[in-house]
Design a protein around this motif. Structure first.
Motif, PDB file in Angstrom:
ATOM      1  N   VAL A   1      -9.664   0.918  -7.127  1.00 20.24           N
ATOM      2  CA  VAL A   1      -9.386  -0.354  -7.788  1.00 20.24           C
ATOM      3  C   VAL A   1      -7.877  -0.413  -8.040  1.00 20.24           C
ATOM      4  CG1 VAL A   1      -9.720   0.541 -10.141  1.00 20.24           C
ATOM      5  CG2 VAL A   1     -10.026  -1.898  -9.684  1.00 20.24           C
ATOM      6  N   LEU A   2      -7.340  -1.601  -7.985  1.00 22.16           N
ATOM      7  CA  LEU A   2      -5.935  -1.774  -8.367  1.00 22.16           C
ATOM      8  C   LEU A   2      -5.907  -2.005  -9.869  1.00 22.16           C
ATOM      9  CD1 LEU A   2      -2.955  -2.083  -7.528  1.00 22.16           C
ATOM     10  CD2 LEU A   2      -3.347  -4.541  -7.429  1.00 22.16           C
ATOM     11  N   ALA A   3      -5.384  -1.038 -10.572  1.00 25.02           N
ATOM     12  CA  ALA A   3      -5.263  -1.173 -12.028  1.00 25.02           C
ATOM     13  C   ALA A   3      -3.898  -1.790 -12.323  1.00 25.02           C
ATOM     14  CB  ALA A   3      -5.397   0.188 -12.696  1.00 25.02           C
TER      15      ALA A   3
ATOM     16  N   ALA B   1      -5.971  -6.642   0.254  1.00 25.68           N
ATOM     17  CA  ALA B   1      -6.685  -6.523  -1.015  1.00 25.68           C
ATOM     18  C   ALA B   1      -5.703  -6.274  -2.162  1.00 25.68           C
ATOM     19  CB  ALA B   1      -7.700  -5.394  -0.930  1.00 25.68           C
ATOM     20  N   LEU B   2      -4.738  -5.400  -1.922  1.00 27.50           N
ATOM     21  CA  LEU B   2      -3.812  -5.043  -2.997  1.00 27.50           C
ATOM     22  C   LEU B   2      -2.910  -6.210  -3.373  1.00 27.50           C
ATOM     23  CD1 LEU B   2      -2.877  -1.459  -1.798  1.00 27.50           C
ATOM     24  CD2 LEU B   2      -4.373  -2.083  -3.696  1.00 27.50           C
TER      25      LEU B   2
ATOM     26  N   ARG C   1       0.837  -1.203   0.000  1.00 30.85           N
ATOM     27  CA  ARG C   1       0.000   0.000   0.000  1.00 30.85           C
ATOM     28  C   ARG C   1       0.871   1.253   0.000  1.00 30.85           C
ATOM     29  NH1 ARG C   1      -2.284   4.159   2.240  1.00 30.85           N
ATOM     30  NH2 ARG C   1      -0.461   4.237   3.582  1.00 30.85           N
ATOM     31  N   ASN C   2       1.936   1.203   0.776  1.00 30.24           N
ATOM     32  CA  ASN C   2       2.810   2.368   0.851  1.00 30.24           C
ATOM     33  C   ASN C   2       3.537   2.623  -0.466  1.00 30.24           C
ATOM     34  OD1 ASN C   2       1.991   2.253   3.466  1.00 30.24           O
ATOM     35  ND2 ASN C   2       3.969   1.639   4.317  1.00 30.24           N
ATOM     36  N   ALA C   3       3.855   1.546  -1.170  1.00 26.05           N
ATOM     37  CA  ALA C   3       4.681   1.691  -2.376  1.00 26.05           C
ATOM     38  C   ALA C   3       3.869   2.004  -3.623  1.00 26.05           C
ATOM     39  CB  ALA C   3       5.481   0.409  -2.602  1.00 26.05           C
ATOM     40  N   LEU C   4       2.636   1.545  -3.660  1.00 22.59           N
ATOM     41  CA  LEU C   4       1.857   1.745  -4.884  1.00 22.59           C
ATOM     42  C   LEU C   4       1.415   3.195  -5.014  1.00 22.59           C
ATOM     43  CD1 LEU C   4      -0.421  -1.430  -4.878  1.00 22.59           C
ATOM     44  CD2 LEU C   4       1.216  -0.802  -6.652  1.00 22.59           C
ATOM     45  N   PRO C   5       1.564   3.754  -6.178  1.00 22.20           N
ATOM     46  CA  PRO C   5       1.057   5.113  -6.372  1.00 22.20           C
ATOM     47  C   PRO C   5      -0.467   5.134  -6.301  1.00 22.20           C
ATOM     48  CG  PRO C   5       1.823   4.185  -8.440  1.00 22.20           C
ATOM     49  CD  PRO C   5       2.180   3.201  -7.388  1.00 22.20           C
TER      50      PRO C   5
ATOM     51  N   ASN D   1       3.881   3.153 -14.092  1.00 19.04           N
ATOM     52  CA  ASN D   1       3.833   2.139 -13.035  1.00 19.04           C
ATOM     53  C   ASN D   1       3.085   0.934 -13.568  1.00 19.04           C
ATOM     54  OD1 ASN D   1       4.808   3.982 -10.792  1.00 19.04           O
ATOM     55  ND2 ASN D   1       3.002   5.056 -11.550  1.00 19.04           N
ATOM     56  N   VAL D   2       3.630  -0.238 -13.313  1.00 20.94           N
ATOM     57  CA  VAL D   2       2.959  -1.448 -13.770  1.00 20.94           C
ATOM     58  C   VAL D   2       1.591  -1.590 -13.132  1.00 20.94           C
ATOM     59  CG1 VAL D   2       3.052  -3.963 -13.518  1.00 20.94           C
ATOM     60  CG2 VAL D   2       5.005  -2.719 -14.447  1.00 20.94           C
TER      61      VAL D   2
END
Lengths: 110, 489
Positions: free
Chosen positions: B471-473, B147-148, B52-56, B440-441
């Motif tokens: 949502v996680l794209a 979730a992520l 969570r911290n790393a994902l933009p 970002n992937v």
């Protein structure tokens, strides 16, 4: 296909049970092989103790071996056992050294 | 009473043994003490949310879903790899592989309340409501981390393959019987929710604070058919199934035919039974014969599910049942090399991080820092003797399979990563993905980022909710690779 296990008395694959025949072989479908190999089954029949050839460790100088032992070891090493004794002794010694070196390399790799 | 009589009584009292009540002192045990309460309450729980911290997080979302188009391949005209054209002539047209992608926004949330009495009673100790909201946000973030990584909207485990069984070995105490074994696969999300003591919970109906209900699937696939095997006393019953794509664990039911009970949950697709079985746990017959793996209308796919979806193009390399990680004898781990090689060959992508369970971190160190790789290490000391720090960790892994010389990949323990799994994730695409428009992937696309709802008072308690619509794209699911079914050791 026939597979074997050291001490299994039965196995089951895809809901079908298999038991060994008189020779100890399990006749299972080809697709069962991978799953059963993970449980210790093999495609090689285990060698019965009575049939096993005692392994004699050959140590020391081949020059001191009898002709029979020298010929036997030469055959195992894939050499021509009909060579004259001096040439055979030299060939066996070199082959045994190469074999030992290869074993060391494998052991280090593991 | 005369003065003399009074004096006599005083003398008599002073000369007689003392009365207990008069002599008793006040001690700490009496309880007349102050209470040294350190405020506020100490929150002794981990809130580790590295993904969570790393994902933009990208705002601005609207509508029911975020959508994007993908051009996934260029196909050259003629012979795709030959560009020869005769003098004065024109080439044919090149073509493309394209597809439309969408990821639906879903809602994550958590609620709590504090009574008026609790707020008043906590005055001077801590701001009970403010601290409750802080914990609520932390709880929500922990759920979001799950979730992520493991959210599952699309990976259906289906019916588990029928177990392969064998009876072998000696020295076991498993009573003689024809045993039946049933296996149930569990998703990455599901394995964290299930326990042996409580039994598998296939679905749970949750009553919200609004009194309305909703139902979540528990990440439980459909049970296998029964397989049977006769065991004589002393033998070990071994069971295995073919690894299921998307499964992080396997629940094993065993017992007499028709009386199979939950015995254990494993992270690998194999198990052995050598002792008498449990006779009180959940019965396999208590399970509904259906697949409760995913929550397609309520969840989004986390990184693992995005990769383990069979259409993702991601590399999934389950180890053979019972297999350990192995060393190649040059300070490497063969299975990680195989994953990296397969990812490069498929898409020219390298993970930028390897997430592992603590067990696999230990195993990787054991494979790399073993006897055969010891010559790779050097320690220096002066002539004053030495003090060596024992043990070590492999904190990164060099991927030789990348353009221009390879890439160093950090190895990070993730506390929620199930044992037996290594997840490689490329946070960015390599330089050769020119003009990819994918900085970002994967990214968290939000329609409404964290928001707190202070519900109107309806009872004498203050109710609070923390929600996020997101949502996680995952734009490049092929940039994720998974090794699992790794036996510990």
């Amino acid at each position: 296909m026939l597979i074997y296990h050291a001490d299994a008395t039965g196995c089951s694959f895809d809901g079908v049970n298999y038991t060994p025949d008189a020779t100890g072989a399990f006749d299972v479908p080809q697709e069962a092989l991978e799953a059963l190999q993970c449980m210790g089954f093999t495609t090689q029949a285990p060698i019965a103790e009575a049939d096993a050839v005692p392994v004699v460790a050959l140590t020391g100088n081949p020059a001191k071996w009898t002709n029979d032992v020298l010929a036997s070891e030469a055959t195992r090493l894939g050499l021509d056992a009909t060579l004259a004794r001096p040439a055979l002794i030299k060939a066996v010694a070199e082959a045994r050294k190469a074999e030992a070196d290869a074993a060391c390399v494998e052991a280090e790799a593991e | 009473m005369s003065m003399q009589e009074t004096l006599d009584l005083v003398k008599k009292a002073l000369s007689s043994p003392a009365d207990d009540t008069i002599q008793k002192a006040i001690t700490v045990a009496t309880g007349l003490t102050a209470y040294d309460l350190q405020a506020p309450a100490k929150n002794l729980y981990p809130v580790a949310t590295p993904i969570r911290n790393a994902l933009p997080r990208i705002g601005g979302g609207t509508g029911p879903a975020t959508n994007w188009k993908v051009v996934s391949a260029l196909l050259g005209s003629g012979f795709s790899g030959m560009g020869w054209v005769p003098e004065g002539q024109r080439s044919a047209n090149m073509s493309y592989t394209t597809s439309a992608k969408a990821a639906s926004y879903v809602t994550l949330g958590e609620e709590d309340y504090v009574t008026r009495e609790a707020m008043n009673a906590g005055k001077g100790f801590e701001d009970v409501k403010a601290r409750m909201v802080l914990r609520l946000l932390q709880g929500m973030m922990l759920k979001e981390e799950n979730a992520l990584l493991f959210g599952n909207a699309s990976v259906n485990l289906g019916t588990c393959p029928t177990a392969t069984l064998s009876a072998s070995g000696s020295g076991a105490t498993l009573p003689a019987l024809t045993y039946s074994v049933i296996c149930v696969p569990l998703t990455y999300e599901g394995i964290q929710q299930q326990s042996i003591a409580a039994g598998l919970v296939q679905t749970k109906t949750i009553t919200g604070m609004d009194g309305l209900t909703f139902t979540l699937n528990g990440g439980v696939g459909q049970a296998s058919a029964s397989a049977t095997q006769a065991i004589t006393l002393g033998q070990i019953l071994t069971a295995s199934v073919a690894p299921v794509r998307g499964a992080a664990g396997y629940a094993w039911f065993a017992g007499a035919v028709g009386a199979e009970r939950l015995q254990t949950i494993t992270n690998v697709a194999t198990v052995t039974f050598s002792a008498p079985l449990n006779a009180t746990n959940q019965l396999a017959s208590a399970l509904t014969a259906a697949d409760y793996s995913a929550n397609p209308n309520l969840a989004f796919d986390g990184l693992a599910s995005a990769a383990l979806n069979s259409t993702s193009g991601a590399i999934w390399q389950p180890l053979t049942n019972g297999a350990l990680l192995t060393t190649g004898g040059r300070g490497n781990v063969n299975e990680i090399d195989n994953l990296l090689l397969a990812m490069f060959n498929a898409t020219q992508v390298s993970p930028s991080v390897l997430y592992v369970n603590a067990q696999q971190a230990k195993d990787i160190a054991s494979r790399v820092l073993n006897g055969s790789s010891a010559p790779l290490l050097r320690y220096t000391n002066d002539d004053q003797g030495f003090a060596i720090v024992a043990n070590g960790v492999i904190k990164s892994y060099f991927n030789p399979f990348a353009l221009n010389g390879g890439r160093e990949i950090p190895i990070k323990i993730h506390p929620k990563m199930p044992a037996g799994t290594i997840l490689g994730y490329a946070e960015d695409l390599p330089a050769q993905y020119q003009s990819s428009e994918v900085p970002n992937v994967a990214a968290v696309k939000t329609r409404a980022d964290y928001y707190e709802l202070d519900w109107p008072m309806r009872t004498r308690r203050e109710e609070v909710g923390v929600y996020a619509e997101e949502v996680l794209a995952v734009y490049a699911p092929f940039a994720i690779g998974v090794i699992n079914n790794i036996t510990a050791g």
